[in-house]
Design a protein around this motif. Sequence first.
Motif, PDB file in Angstrom:
ATOM      1  N   LEU A   7       0.828  -1.203   0.000  1.00 11.20           N
ATOM      2  CA  LEU A   7       0.000   0.000   0.000  1.00 11.20           C
ATOM      3  C   LEU A   7       0.863   1.253   0.000  1.00 11.20           C
ATOM      4  CD1 LEU A   7      -2.780  -1.148   2.495  1.00 11.20           C
ATOM      5  CD2 LEU A   7      -2.966  -0.915  -0.006  1.00 11.20           C
ATOM      6  N   THR A   8       1.976   1.211   0.729  1.00 14.61           N
ATOM      7  CA  THR A   8       2.904   2.338   0.744  1.00 14.61           C
ATOM      8  C   THR A   8       3.554   2.520  -0.625  1.00 14.61           C
ATOM      9  OG1 THR A   8       3.321   2.007   3.097  1.00 14.61           O
ATOM     10  CG2 THR A   8       4.942   3.299   1.890  1.00 14.61           C
ATOM     11  N   LEU A   9       3.931   1.418  -1.257  1.00 14.98           N
ATOM     12  CA  LEU A   9       4.497   1.504  -2.609  1.00 14.98           C
ATOM     13  C   LEU A   9       3.479   2.080  -3.588  1.00 14.98           C
ATOM     14  CD1 LEU A   9       6.448  -1.865  -2.938  1.00 14.98           C
ATOM     15  CD2 LEU A   9       7.414   0.445  -3.060  1.00 14.98           C
ATOM     16  N   ALA A  10       2.235   1.656  -3.481  1.00 17.40           N
ATOM     17  CA  ALA A  10       1.192   2.171  -4.363  1.00 17.40           C
ATOM     18  C   ALA A  10       1.006   3.674  -4.151  1.00 17.40           C
ATOM     19  CB  ALA A  10      -0.123   1.426  -4.119  1.00 17.40           C
ATOM     20  N   ALA A  31       6.707   6.001 -19.338  1.00 17.72           N
ATOM     21  CA  ALA A  31       7.106   4.782 -20.052  1.00 17.72           C
ATOM     22  C   ALA A  31       7.293   3.612 -19.087  1.00 17.72           C
ATOM     23  CB  ALA A  31       8.390   5.033 -20.840  1.00 17.72           C
ATOM     24  N   ARG A  32       7.958   3.865 -17.973  1.00 16.40           N
ATOM     25  CA  ARG A  32       8.224   2.799 -17.013  1.00 16.40           C
ATOM     26  C   ARG A  32       6.938   2.304 -16.359  1.00 16.40           C
ATOM     27  NH1 ARG A  32      12.738   4.908 -13.212  1.00 16.40           N
ATOM     28  NH2 ARG A  32      12.673   2.784 -12.449  1.00 16.40           N
ATOM     29  N   LEU A  33       6.042   3.227 -16.022  1.00 16.26           N
ATOM     30  CA  LEU A  33       4.790   2.837 -15.391  1.00 16.26           C
ATOM     31  C   LEU A  33       3.868   2.146 -16.391  1.00 16.26           C
ATOM     32  CD1 LEU A  33       3.674   2.944 -12.558  1.00 16.26           C
ATOM     33  CD2 LEU A  33       2.552   5.080 -13.126  1.00 16.26           C
ATOM     34  N   GLY A  34       3.880   2.615 -17.640  1.00 12.89           N
ATOM     35  CA  GLY A  34       3.096   1.936 -18.676  1.00 12.89           C
ATOM     36  C   GLY A  34       3.532   0.488 -18.835  1.00 12.89           C
ATOM     37  N   ALA A  35       4.844   0.279 -18.852  1.00 13.23           N
ATOM     38  CA  ALA A  35       5.374  -1.090 -18.949  1.00 13.23           C
ATOM     39  C   ALA A  35       4.988  -1.898 -17.713  1.00 13.23           C
ATOM     40  CB  ALA A  35       6.885  -1.054 -19.121  1.00 13.23           C
ATOM     41  N   TRP A  36       5.009  -1.266 -16.532  1.00  9.37           N
ATOM     42  CA  TRP A  36       4.635  -1.967 -15.309  1.00  9.37           C
ATOM     43  C   TRP A  36       3.173  -2.425 -15.381  1.00  9.37           C
ATOM     44  CZ3 TRP A  36       1.108  -1.429 -11.336  1.00  9.37           C
ATOM     45  CH2 TRP A  36       1.314  -2.262 -10.219  1.00  9.37           C
ATOM     46  N   PHE A  37       2.284  -1.521 -15.796  1.00  9.12           N
ATOM     47  CA  PHE A  37       0.874  -1.894 -15.908  1.00  9.12           C
ATOM     48  C   PHE A  37       0.667  -2.955 -16.988  1.00  9.12           C
ATOM     49  CE2 PHE A  37      -0.186   2.225 -13.806  1.00  9.12           C
ATOM     50  CZ  PHE A  37      -0.970   1.712 -12.800  1.00  9.12           C
ATOM     51  N   GLY A  38       1.418  -2.876 -18.079  1.00  7.59           N
ATOM     52  CA  GLY A  38       1.266  -3.820 -19.173  1.00  7.59           C
ATOM     53  C   GLY A  38       1.736  -5.215 -18.845  1.00  7.59           C
ATOM     54  N   ASP A  95       6.537 -10.420  -8.125  1.00  5.22           N
ATOM     55  CA  ASP A  95       7.295  -9.815  -9.226  1.00  5.22           C
ATOM     56  C   ASP A  95       6.859  -8.374  -9.457  1.00  5.22           C
ATOM     57  OD1 ASP A  95       8.666 -12.182  -9.605  1.00  5.22           O
ATOM     58  OD2 ASP A  95       7.493 -12.793 -11.370  1.00  5.22           O
ATOM     59  N   ALA A  96       5.551  -8.138  -9.444  1.00  3.04           N
ATOM     60  CA  ALA A  96       5.029  -6.788  -9.654  1.00  3.04           C
ATOM     61  C   ALA A  96       5.477  -5.853  -8.529  1.00  3.04           C
ATOM     62  CB  ALA A  96       3.513  -6.815  -9.751  1.00  3.04           C
ATOM     63  N   ALA A  97       5.466  -6.357  -7.302  1.00  4.80           N
ATOM     64  CA  ALA A  97       5.902  -5.545  -6.160  1.00  4.80           C
ATOM     65  C   ALA A  97       7.379  -5.199  -6.280  1.00  4.80           C
ATOM     66  CB  ALA A  97       5.637  -6.286  -4.852  1.00  4.80           C
ATOM     67  N   ARG A 101       8.674  -1.469  -6.660  1.00  2.00           N
ATOM     68  CA  ARG A 101       9.659  -0.946  -5.708  1.00  2.00           C
ATOM     69  C   ARG A 101      10.836  -0.330  -6.470  1.00  2.00           C
ATOM     70  NH1 ARG A 101      10.363  -5.357  -3.452  1.00  2.00           N
ATOM     71  NH2 ARG A 101       8.634  -5.205  -2.007  1.00  2.00           N
ATOM     72  N   ARG A 102      11.308  -1.037  -7.467  1.00  2.00           N
ATOM     73  CA  ARG A 102      12.422  -0.545  -8.281  1.00  2.00           C
ATOM     74  C   ARG A 102      12.017   0.735  -9.018  1.00  2.00           C
ATOM     75  NH1 ARG A 102      13.721  -5.192 -11.369  1.00  2.00           N
ATOM     76  NH2 ARG A 102      14.614  -6.003  -9.467  1.00  2.00           N
ATOM     77  N   LEU A 103      10.816   0.752  -9.560  1.00  3.82           N
ATOM     78  CA  LEU A 103      10.331   1.921 -10.293  1.00  3.82           C
ATOM     79  C   LEU A 103      10.237   3.141  -9.374  1.00  3.82           C
ATOM     80  CD1 LEU A 103       7.433   1.868 -12.819  1.00  3.82           C
ATOM     81  CD2 LEU A 103       7.584   3.680 -11.151  1.00  3.82           C
ATOM     82  N   VAL A 104       9.679   2.953  -8.203  1.00  2.00           N
ATOM     83  CA  VAL A 104       9.488   4.065  -7.275  1.00  2.00           C
ATOM     84  C   VAL A 104      10.822   4.544  -6.709  1.00  2.00           C
ATOM     85  CG1 VAL A 104       8.521   4.691  -5.029  1.00  2.00           C
ATOM     86  CG2 VAL A 104       7.128   3.466  -6.677  1.00  2.00           C
ATOM     87  N   VAL A 105      11.689   3.630  -6.338  1.00  3.05           N
ATOM     88  CA  VAL A 105      12.966   4.007  -5.730  1.00  3.05           C
ATOM     89  C   VAL A 105      13.904   4.645  -6.752  1.00  3.05           C
ATOM     90  CG1 VAL A 105      15.039   3.105  -4.604  1.00  3.05           C
ATOM     91  CG2 VAL A 105      12.794   2.347  -3.869  1.00  3.05           C
ATOM     92  N   GLU A 106      13.895   4.144  -7.992  1.00  4.66           N
ATOM     93  CA  GLU A 106      14.810   4.674  -9.001  1.00  4.66           C
ATOM     94  C   GLU A 106      14.316   5.957  -9.637  1.00  4.66           C
ATOM     95  OE1 GLU A 106      15.560   1.600 -11.840  1.00  4.66           O
ATOM     96  OE2 GLU A 106      16.580   0.346 -10.378  1.00  4.66           O
ATOM     97  N   ASP A 107      13.031   6.270  -9.522  1.00  8.39           N
ATOM     98  CA  ASP A 107      12.492   7.465 -10.159  1.00  8.39           C
ATOM     99  C   ASP A 107      12.840   8.694  -9.337  1.00  8.39           C
ATOM    100  OD1 ASP A 107      10.900   9.025 -11.965  1.00  8.39           O
ATOM    101  OD2 ASP A 107       9.449   9.163 -10.337  1.00  8.39           O
TER     102      ASP A 107
END
Length: 155
Positions: A7-10, A31-38, A95-97, A101-107
């Motif tokens: 929930l915190t990551l979301a 782009a990164r979030l689109g790939a994550w959702f896809g 895997d999604a988490a 996590r990588r997307l949020v921390v690296e952004d």
Amino acid sequence: MLTEELLTLAAAAGAAVATAAGTDAWEELRARLGAWFGRGDSRQEEAALEELDGSAAALLEGGTPTGAELERYGAAWRDRVVATLERLDGPDREDAARDLRRLVVEDPAAPEIHGGDQNVRGDIRVHAEQGSLAAALIQGNVHFGPPPPPVRPEG
């Protein structure tokens, strides 16, 4: 039911989307979030990219969004991330988490996550309207530097 960490990551992902909309960080995060959702499905990725673009345009159409608008926008994307995570189970959710996590921390536009706390890199704006109060609690070091020198118009 999602864990507190998910929930915190979301929430951090939603805040990152709200913070990045209309900035130089938008295209990379989009782009990164689109790939994550896809999750490997190009049609789902394209649909997510269209949704990101449409909602960012709506957010920015009136000029600079207010704090309340940014908060609502971030909450909507938080809910979208939560719904996506809830549809996954077992290894797919793990895997999604991990990817989130990588997307949020690296952004660079995203808040950092540390044990449930939210630490923000970059500018923080605290704004109050119509007689309300606004405050920020700061724990830790704060560094101030001189403002940049004024730029004189050439003429």
